[in-house]
Each structure stands twice: as C-alpha cells, then as structure tokens.
Design a protein around this motif. Structure first.
Motif, PDB file in Angstrom:
ATOM      1  N   ARG A  32      42.532  40.962  82.025  1.00  0.00           N
ATOM      2  CA  ARG A  32      43.008  42.662  82.268  1.00  0.00           C
ATOM      3  C   ARG A  32      42.607  43.320  80.915  1.00  0.00           C
ATOM      4  NH1 ARG A  32      48.228  39.951  81.740  1.00  0.00           N
ATOM      5  NH2 ARG A  32      48.138  39.548  79.849  1.00  0.00           N
ATOM      6  N   ALA A  33      41.728  42.748  80.039  1.00  0.00           N
ATOM      7  CA  ALA A  33      41.545  43.845  78.762  1.00  0.00           C
ATOM      8  C   ALA A  33      39.971  44.284  79.294  1.00  0.00           C
ATOM      9  CB  ALA A  33      41.737  42.638  78.045  1.00  0.00           C
ATOM     10  N   LYS A  34      39.210  43.220  80.335  1.00  0.00           N
ATOM     11  CA  LYS A  34      38.567  43.822  81.060  1.00  0.00           C
ATOM     12  C   LYS A  34      38.596  44.866  81.778  1.00  0.00           C
ATOM     13  CE  LYS A  34      36.642  39.960  80.995  1.00  0.00           C
ATOM     14  NZ  LYS A  34      35.597  38.448  81.918  1.00  0.00           N
ATOM     15  N   THR A  35      39.182  44.371  82.737  1.00  0.00           N
ATOM     16  CA  THR A  35      39.752  45.505  84.227  1.00  0.00           C
ATOM     17  C   THR A  35      40.353  47.360  83.352  1.00  0.00           C
ATOM     18  OG1 THR A  35      40.626  43.380  85.252  1.00  0.00           O
ATOM     19  CG2 THR A  35      41.401  45.918  86.184  1.00  0.00           C
ATOM     20  N   ILE A  69      39.244  48.127  80.616  1.00  0.00           N
ATOM     21  CA  ILE A  69      38.333  48.800  79.615  1.00  0.00           C
ATOM     22  C   ILE A  69      37.188  49.437  80.867  1.00  0.00           C
ATOM     23  CG2 ILE A  69      35.759  48.162  79.312  1.00  0.00           C
ATOM     24  CD1 ILE A  69      37.043  46.131  77.430  1.00  0.00           C
ATOM     25  N   LYS A  70      37.023  49.079  82.192  1.00  0.00           N
ATOM     26  CA  LYS A  70      36.432  49.643  83.399  1.00  0.00           C
ATOM     27  C   LYS A  70      37.141  50.480  84.026  1.00  0.00           C
ATOM     28  CE  LYS A  70      34.638  45.112  85.329  1.00  0.00           C
ATOM     29  NZ  LYS A  70      34.989  44.311  85.087  1.00  0.00           N
ATOM     30  N   ALA A  71      38.626  50.037  84.507  1.00  0.00           N
ATOM     31  CA  ALA A  71      39.123  51.000  84.517  1.00  0.00           C
ATOM     32  C   ALA A  71      39.899  52.516  84.201  1.00  0.00           C
ATOM     33  CB  ALA A  71      40.853  51.017  84.900  1.00  0.00           C
ATOM     34  N   ARG A 108      28.611  48.998  69.730  1.00  0.00           N
ATOM     35  CA  ARG A 108      29.440  48.747  70.841  1.00  0.00           C
ATOM     36  C   ARG A 108      30.143  48.164  70.879  1.00  0.00           C
ATOM     37  NH1 ARG A 108      25.479  53.053  73.557  1.00  0.00           N
ATOM     38  NH2 ARG A 108      24.062  54.127  72.251  1.00  0.00           N
ATOM     39  N   LEU A 109      29.984  46.991  70.958  1.00  0.00           N
ATOM     40  CA  LEU A 109      30.292  45.905  71.644  1.00  0.00           C
ATOM     41  C   LEU A 109      31.838  45.338  70.734  1.00  0.00           C
ATOM     42  CD1 LEU A 109      30.084  43.979  74.296  1.00  0.00           C
ATOM     43  CD2 LEU A 109      29.160  42.383  72.318  1.00  0.00           C
ATOM     44  N   ILE A 110      31.718  45.965  70.043  1.00  0.00           N
ATOM     45  CA  ILE A 110      33.072  45.530  68.702  1.00  0.00           C
ATOM     46  C   ILE A 110      34.043  46.075  68.543  1.00  0.00           C
ATOM     47  CG2 ILE A 110      33.227  45.105  66.282  1.00  0.00           C
ATOM     48  CD1 ILE A 110      30.475  43.432  65.887  1.00  0.00           C
ATOM     49  N   PHE A 111      33.537  47.862  68.889  1.00  0.00           N
ATOM     50  CA  PHE A 111      33.975  48.302  68.957  1.00  0.00           C
ATOM     51  C   PHE A 111      35.263  48.596  69.853  1.00  0.00           C
ATOM     52  CE2 PHE A 111      31.980  50.441  64.772  1.00  0.00           C
ATOM     53  CZ  PHE A 111      32.941  50.440  64.131  1.00  0.00           C
ATOM     54  N   THR A 112      34.296  48.408  70.986  1.00  0.00           N
ATOM     55  CA  THR A 112      35.110  48.382  72.661  1.00  0.00           C
ATOM     56  C   THR A 112      36.302  47.369  72.744  1.00  0.00           C
ATOM     57  OG1 THR A 112      33.237  49.295  73.348  1.00  0.00           O
ATOM     58  CG2 THR A 112      34.496  48.031  75.336  1.00  0.00           C
TER      59      THR A 112
END
Lengths: 107, 407
Positions: free
Chosen positions: B156-159, B161-163, B108-112
């Motif tokens: 930015r990438a993590k933001t 993913i959340k937003a 899951r982590l890899i695909f995210t």
C-alpha cells in the motif's frame, strides 16, 4: 501531474469576506505560477441529487450520496510536479479558506 | 577468498550494499518496486554464484550491475505485457539535480520511505524493507503482525508513493530539519520497539541493532546534523546497558541495581565521544542530544550515588523547555527524587496524573516513591496498577518482585 484539493467542512456557510479575499490572493498565485487548472465552491449537500441509470431506467434520489458530518464544500484542481509541491500549495489553500483540505492525485 | 567465507561475505554485502543497490536502481528506473525486486534477485544470484565462482573483488559493484541487468530483463518482459501499466508505475524525478554535499541516492531513499504523507507504521515498515533490507517476514515478526498484513502494508505504501508521486529527493534546505526529524522519529521508534519490546522477548536485539546501523548510515550522510549525532549517542549509551538491564531470570534490572562492569565500554566511549563533540559546537541541543547527555551523565558514574544528579536535573530542565510532554516531566521527577528526596518528587509526580493515568511508568514511579517514603499500602496499590498496564515481560517481572518485597 494533477491533484484534486477538496475543501472539507461541517458547515455549508459561505466564506467570510476575509476568507474570500485570502482565497482570491491564493488563486492569483496559482495562476501566476502555472498551478491553476480549475476551482469552484459547491452549494450545500441538501441541494444534491443522485442519479443512477445503471438499470432499466434512471433512478433519481433527493439528497447527497452519503450523509456525513463533514462534506465537500469546494475544490481546486492544481497542476504540480510532485506531492511535496501539492502539499505545500494545499497548506496555503487550507489557510486561505480556513478549512481542512484533502489532496488526492488524478490517475 | 575461499568459499567458506561466502556466507559471511553475503551478510556483509547485504548490510553494506543493500540500501545502495535499491537506491541506485530507484534513481535510474524511477520505480521502488522494480528496484526492490531486482536487488533481492541480485542477492539471491550472489548466494549461488559466489559459492562456485568465489566472492568478486568488488561485491557492491557486482551486485549493482547484476541488479541492473535483472531490472532491464524485468522491464523488457513487462514492456511486452503492458506498456501503460509500466508507465503508471514510474515515480518521476523531474527536479533538476541540485547535487549538494548531502545529495546521496540512499538519502533520497530514506526521505521517500519516511515521507510525512505516509502513516507512521508504513514509514517504519518501508524503511526497514527498502533501506534496512529486512525481509517482509522479518519485519512482520518484529512487530508481531501477520506476514500477509505486513506485506499489504508495504505494498500500500509503495502504491501511494507512485500514485501520489511522492518525490525521490532530498528535501529543500528549508524543509530539511523537519524532515530529518521525521526520519529520526522512525528510527527511534524501531529502536524503542527493540528496547522496550511488547510481547514475549523483553529485548529485541535485532531491532536495536538495525536502528543503530541505520542511524549510523544517516550520520555518515548528514555528519553535521546535531540531532542525528544525538540520537546515535542516545542509542549507543542505551544499547551499552542492554545485557545488564535484564537478569538471567528475565527480570528488568533498574539502573541502581545494574552491574556497571557489564556495560559495553566501547559503546559507552563512542556515545560519550558524540556527546562531547556536540557540546563543543556550542549549538543549542535538541531533544535527542539532551537525552543523550542525560544518559552520558548516568554512564559516567561509578555507581548510583556517584551520579551527578544536579546535572541530570539541569538537563531535564532544558529538555522540558524543548519537549513539554508529561513523560519528560515524569522522568525529571525521578531525578528530582535523588536530588531533593522522594517527598518533593512525589508531589511533582502527583501533578501529572491527568495526562498519565494510563501510563504504567507513572504508576511504577509513584510506587517506588511511596515505597521509599514507607507508605507500603499505597505503594502496593500503585505497583498493582503499573503491573496491569505494563506490556513488557521483564518489566512486569521486576514490578512484581518489588511489590512482593513490600511485605
């Protein structure tokens, strides 16, 4: 979760009859599957007026806020559990209206 | 276990457990940031604690428990600070759990991290941080980017993913092949950046090793995927030649001049094993499997003359059908030169000029073919152009040496 699906184009031409009927089919599906929130088509950017009332009095300016080669011609607001679902729907929407779309989440 | 073994145990745990700890915490708390920070804290605690109390019998479980506690502490602190903010940070997983054979939190982590809605450079950085456990400074150094810029890229990438609510799950069976392809593209890019590094070091072993390690992980998670096996084989057969590929002086050594005795026999054997395994399935091979098969032919030959060139050309013919890019056609032409001679190859290469005029390998290939045809003046000009366009120091040194030998 709601997403704004903006329809972008470099022409304000109306959808052709074929596009219009494809859009209707897509809209019906959005409603049937519980994704529908709202949608609409916009008049050309020339019809826009910018209002700025941050100062002492409201400033009214003729024309769009930004002049650009591509602009917003319409939009859907859809309900989707996550971005994968939203992107899959957006891909169908883009095909139906035969225009590029941008997917952006609401806060 | 004595305390002398602690640094080694930490390194091993970091390699084996980092992705699992981040993945488990992301699943539990629905927050990549929190998972990453808590995992980093747990490893920092391990460095202190294991040195005095010894390495625990099950390091993975110890790390997961410690990281979970750290995460709960963080949530309590933030809960007091701002309830709403924490709410906004959550990434949700409302999909019912369809625990198929390939369902694993790390997957899951890899695909995210490799989601197509993220820019390629963000996917690479995020995968190395979240799955690979590399630090931001390490990733920044690997890609010759300033640390602050790399930090921002990951944030930015993590933001996003959340937003945008990029889901934390294994894609549906119907989307899986395309999404696995996206993951493999990220890993191949990391490997190539290591193998054909731009910048002062001709080969970045840390990057090739990391790419292989992550591809091995994907292979354990998706053992039946042919392209995963193909990419792993391709990496192993390429990595096997790493030390023979650059001379003591730092020049690139072309295949025909390499000391084949210096190749890593264990990596070659493992790569050949994977290629044979895929052949045995009888399933039509994809791009990575074909590239691996071509490398298997090369690494089976005792020397350049012993190479089964007709087999290589036949594999390239298959590859052209899967991937009709001019770069593949160029590599096919190089094999054609060995089978049908440099004249035939040169006319094939010349037809590719439109698409490859700014690609150093196009000019380097032309230069070698012209040299073999005795057309020294034209060869010199082609070497000049290749040297101008090449970014890898070892490659530039090799091309310069060839040019200067023209006389």
């Amino acid at each position: 979760m709601q997403y704004l699906v903006s329809v972008l184009s470099d022409s304000a031409d109306l959808a052709t009859p074929d596009e219009q009927s494809a859009i209707s089919v897509f809209d019906d599906r959005l409603r049937a599957e519980g994704h529908w929130v709202f949608a609409g088509g916009l008049a050309a950017p020339d019809a826009a007026t910018v209002v700025d009332n941050r100062g002492a009095e409201a400033m009214v300016t003729d024309g769009p806020y930004l002049e650009s080669k591509e602009f917003l011609v319409g939009f859907w607001i859809i309900e989707a559990p996550d971005l994968d679902v939203a992107l899959a729907l957006a891909a169908e929407g883009s095909r139906a209206c035969h225009r590029k779309v941008e997917v952006r989440p609401f806060r | 276990m004595t305390t002398d073994d602690v640094p080694a145990a930490i390194t091993r745990a970091h390699h084996e457990e980092w992705a699992r700890v981040v993945a488990t915490l992301t699943k539990r708390f629905g927050d990549l940031d929190l998972a990453e920070e808590s995992a980093a804290e747990a490893f920092a605690t391990a460095v202190e604690r294991w040195a005095s109390a010894g390495v625990p019998p099950n390091p993975g479980a110890w790390l997961t428990t410690t990281a979970t506690r750290k995460a709960i502490d963080r949530i309590r602190r933030e809960h007091r600070r701002d309830d709403k903010q924490r709410e906004a940070r959550m990434i949700h997983d409302d999909q019912p759990d369809v625990a198929g054979p390939i369902d694993d939190d790390r997957l899951r982590l890899i695909f995210t991290c490799c989601h197509p809605a993220l820019a390629m450079e963000s996917r690479v950085a995020l995968t190395l941080r979240m799955v690979g456990g590399l630090t931001v400074p390490e990733i920044a150094r690997a890609f010759l980017v300033r640390e602050t810029a790399m930090g921002q890229r990951i944030t930015r990438a993590k933001t996003k993913i959340k937003a945008a609510r990029i889901p934390y799950r294994v894609p549906s069976a119907e989307d899986l092949p395309a999404r696995v392809g996206g993951v493999l593209a990220v890993l191949f890019l990391v490997f190539n950046e290591g193998y054909l590094a731009t910048g002062p070091d001709p080969v970045r072993h840390d990057l090739t090793a990391e790419a292989i390690r992550l591809t091995r992980l994907i292979r354990t998670l998706l053992p039946d995927d042919g392209e995963v096996a193909g990419l792993l084989a391709l990496m192993l057969l390429t990595e096997a030649r790493r030390t023979a590929r650059v001379s003591a002086a730092g020049d690139l050594v072309p295949l025909d001049e390499q000391d084949r005795g210096a190749w890593d026999a264990a990596l070659v054997a493992e790569g050949h094993g994977l290629v044979r395994e895929r052949l045995a399935t009888g399933v039509a091979p994809g791009r990575y499997q074909l590239l691996a098969a071509i490398n298997a032919v090369h690494t089976s030959a005792r020397d350049m003359r012993d190479t089964d060139w007709s087999q290589v050309v036949a594999l390239y013919d298959q590859l052209v059908r899967v991937d009709p890019s001019p770069v593949v056609a160029l590599n096919r032409a190089i094999a054609v030169a060995e089978l049908d001679g440099p004249e035939v190859a040169l006319s094939a290469v010349d037809r590719l000029e439109v698409g490859l005029a700014n690609y150093h390998a196009f000019h380097a290939t032309r230069a070698d073919l012209l040299r073999r045809l005795g057309r020294a003046r034209e060869a010199g000009a082609a070497y000049d152009r290749a040297i101008e366009l090449a970014g890898n120091t070892a490659e530039i040194a090799h091309l310069t040496r060839r040019r200067d030998r023209l006389g």
